[in-house]
Design an enzyme around this catalytic site. Structure first.
Site, PDB file in Angstrom:
ATOM      1  N   GLY A  44       0.827  -1.199   0.000  1.00  0.00           N
ATOM      2  CA  GLY A  44       0.000   0.000   0.000  1.00  0.00           C
ATOM      3  C   GLY A  44       0.863   1.251   0.000  1.00  0.00           C
ATOM      4  O   GLY A  44       2.023   1.205   0.410  1.00  0.00           O
ATOM      5  N   CYS A  76       6.489  -0.734   6.310  1.00  0.00           N
ATOM      6  CA  CYS A  76       6.003   0.502   5.707  1.00  0.00           C
ATOM      7  C   CYS A  76       7.068   1.028   4.758  1.00  0.00           C
ATOM      8  O   CYS A  76       8.244   1.052   5.114  1.00  0.00           O
ATOM      9  CB  CYS A  76       5.718   1.521   6.808  1.00  0.00           C
ATOM     10  SG  CYS A  76       5.072   3.084   6.195  1.00  0.00           S
ATOM     11  N   LEU A  77       6.651   1.469   3.567  1.00  0.00           N
ATOM     12  CA  LEU A  77       7.619   1.979   2.584  1.00  0.00           C
ATOM     13  C   LEU A  77       8.315   3.251   3.081  1.00  0.00           C
ATOM     14  O   LEU A  77       9.381   3.592   2.595  1.00  0.00           O
ATOM     15  CB  LEU A  77       6.939   2.231   1.233  1.00  0.00           C
ATOM     16  CG  LEU A  77       6.431   0.965   0.506  1.00  0.00           C
ATOM     17  CD1 LEU A  77       5.710   1.338  -0.776  1.00  0.00           C
ATOM     18  CD2 LEU A  77       7.588   0.005   0.218  1.00  0.00           C
ATOM     19  N   HIS A  99      -2.091   6.548   7.955  1.00  0.00           N
ATOM     20  CA  HIS A  99      -1.236   7.566   7.317  1.00  0.00           C
ATOM     21  C   HIS A  99      -2.007   8.858   7.064  1.00  0.00           C
ATOM     22  O   HIS A  99      -1.442   9.947   7.110  1.00  0.00           O
ATOM     23  CB  HIS A  99      -0.691   7.053   5.973  1.00  0.00           C
ATOM     24  CG  HIS A  99       0.511   6.157   6.098  1.00  0.00           C
ATOM     25  ND1 HIS A  99       1.683   6.557   6.707  1.00  0.00           N
ATOM     26  CD2 HIS A  99       0.726   4.887   5.678  1.00  0.00           C
ATOM     27  CE1 HIS A  99       2.572   5.564   6.644  1.00  0.00           C
ATOM     28  NE2 HIS A  99       2.012   4.529   6.039  1.00  0.00           N
ATOM     29  N   GLN A 131       2.611   9.858   1.956  1.00  0.00           N
ATOM     30  CA  GLN A 131       3.940   9.245   1.798  1.00  0.00           C
ATOM     31  C   GLN A 131       4.671   9.755   0.555  1.00  0.00           C
ATOM     32  O   GLN A 131       5.874   9.569   0.422  1.00  0.00           O
ATOM     33  CB  GLN A 131       3.820   7.716   1.711  1.00  0.00           C
ATOM     34  CG  GLN A 131       3.373   7.071   3.017  1.00  0.00           C
ATOM     35  CD  GLN A 131       3.298   5.556   2.865  1.00  0.00           C
ATOM     36  OE1 GLN A 131       2.295   5.013   2.433  1.00  0.00           O
ATOM     37  NE2 GLN A 131       4.383   4.876   3.206  1.00  0.00           N
ATOM     38  N   HIS A 142      -3.765   0.259   8.176  1.00  0.00           N
ATOM     39  CA  HIS A 142      -2.406   0.829   8.150  1.00  0.00           C
ATOM     40  C   HIS A 142      -2.378   2.085   7.261  1.00  0.00           C
ATOM     41  O   HIS A 142      -1.863   3.133   7.665  1.00  0.00           O
ATOM     42  CB  HIS A 142      -1.426  -0.228   7.631  1.00  0.00           C
ATOM     43  CG  HIS A 142      -0.022   0.273   7.432  1.00  0.00           C
ATOM     44  ND1 HIS A 142       1.049  -0.231   8.132  1.00  0.00           N
ATOM     45  CD2 HIS A 142       0.488   1.226   6.598  1.00  0.00           C
ATOM     46  CE1 HIS A 142       2.155   0.404   7.745  1.00  0.00           C
ATOM     47  NE2 HIS A 142       1.839   1.284   6.806  1.00  0.00           N
ATOM     48  N   GLU A 143      -2.959   1.972   6.060  1.00  0.00           N
ATOM     49  CA  GLU A 143      -2.948   3.104   5.123  1.00  0.00           C
ATOM     50  C   GLU A 143      -3.817   4.243   5.633  1.00  0.00           C
ATOM     51  O   GLU A 143      -3.459   5.416   5.510  1.00  0.00           O
ATOM     52  CB  GLU A 143      -3.423   2.666   3.723  1.00  0.00           C
ATOM     53  CG  GLU A 143      -2.551   1.624   3.043  1.00  0.00           C
ATOM     54  CD  GLU A 143      -1.063   1.942   3.075  1.00  0.00           C
ATOM     55  OE1 GLU A 143      -0.692   3.129   2.980  1.00  0.00           O
ATOM     56  OE2 GLU A 143      -0.261   1.011   3.222  1.00  0.00           O
TER      57      GLU A 143
HETATM   58 NI    NI Z   1       2.924   2.673   5.623  1.00  0.00          NI
END
Ligand code: NI
Length: 192
Positions: free
Chosen positions: A56, A117-118, A163, A61, A159-160
């Site tokens: 995701g 997480c990226l 953000h 981000q 999770h997304e």
């Molecule tokens: Ni993330």
């Protein structure tokens, strides 16, 4: 070719902001314009997510403080390189989702799942989340949908969505674990 099929050919890789960049701590603004600019950003975000690869990617981000994210918890990816040695990828199976202005309605049960997480590459830890969620959202054309999610799909949605509220998964851990992983990440980044 439909819109979501063509992102892997037409997308551009964009920069993913790393923790603790301040944009990751901001509460994002609702999306109000469902225009080509939004759809172009969605395409680039999907391309970047699959390139990484990750499950995701939320707009904050990539430095856009807007309430939407892209995700895919169900894809098959193959690395390819051309004659010049440029690395790329090809997807043989994929199921991209674009979730705009999400609103969670119901939470049910509990699941422990190892998240990454990226924006915090190299750090993975078990996080407790709701096992099932019901979410209302809009698509790239502003149309409303309701979806019931469970398992990994549910974990990824939560999770997304975090953000969009300026929360990274480290904040969902005990203070001790959070501080340990935060230090570990910052140290690794300083040495990179
Ligand atoms: Ni993330």
């Amino acid at each position: 070719m439909n819109f979501l099929e063509d992102y892997q050919l037409a997308g551009n890789e964009i920069e993913i902001f790393k923790y603790p960049n301040p944009v990751l701590k901001k509460v994002a603004d609702p999306v109000t314009e469902f225009n080509d600019e939004l759809r172009s950003l969605v395409k680039d975000m999907l391309y970047t997510m699959y390139q990484a690869p990750g499950l995701g990617l939320a707009a904050p981000q990539v430095g856009k403080s807007l309430r939407f994210f892209v995700m895919d918890t169900d894809y098959l990816r193959e690395e390819i390189s051309d004659a010049q040695g440029n690395e790329s990828y090809k997807l043989s199976e994929f199921n991209p989702k674009v979730i705009i202005n999400p609103l969670f309605k119901d939470h049910e049960g509990q699941i422990l799942y190892e998240e990454g997480c990226l924006s915090i590459p190299g750090i993975f830890e078990n996080v407790k989340r709701a096992e099932k969620v019901t979410v209302e959202y809009q698509d790239m054309w502003g149309k409303k949908h309701t979806e019931l999610a469970e398992g990994v799909f549910s974990v990824c949605l939560q999770h997304e969505n975090d953000h969009l509220d300026g929360i990274v998964f480290l904040e969902r851990l005990s203070l001790l674990k959070k501080n340990f992983l935060r230090k570990k990440f910052l140290k690794a980044q300083a040495m990179a």
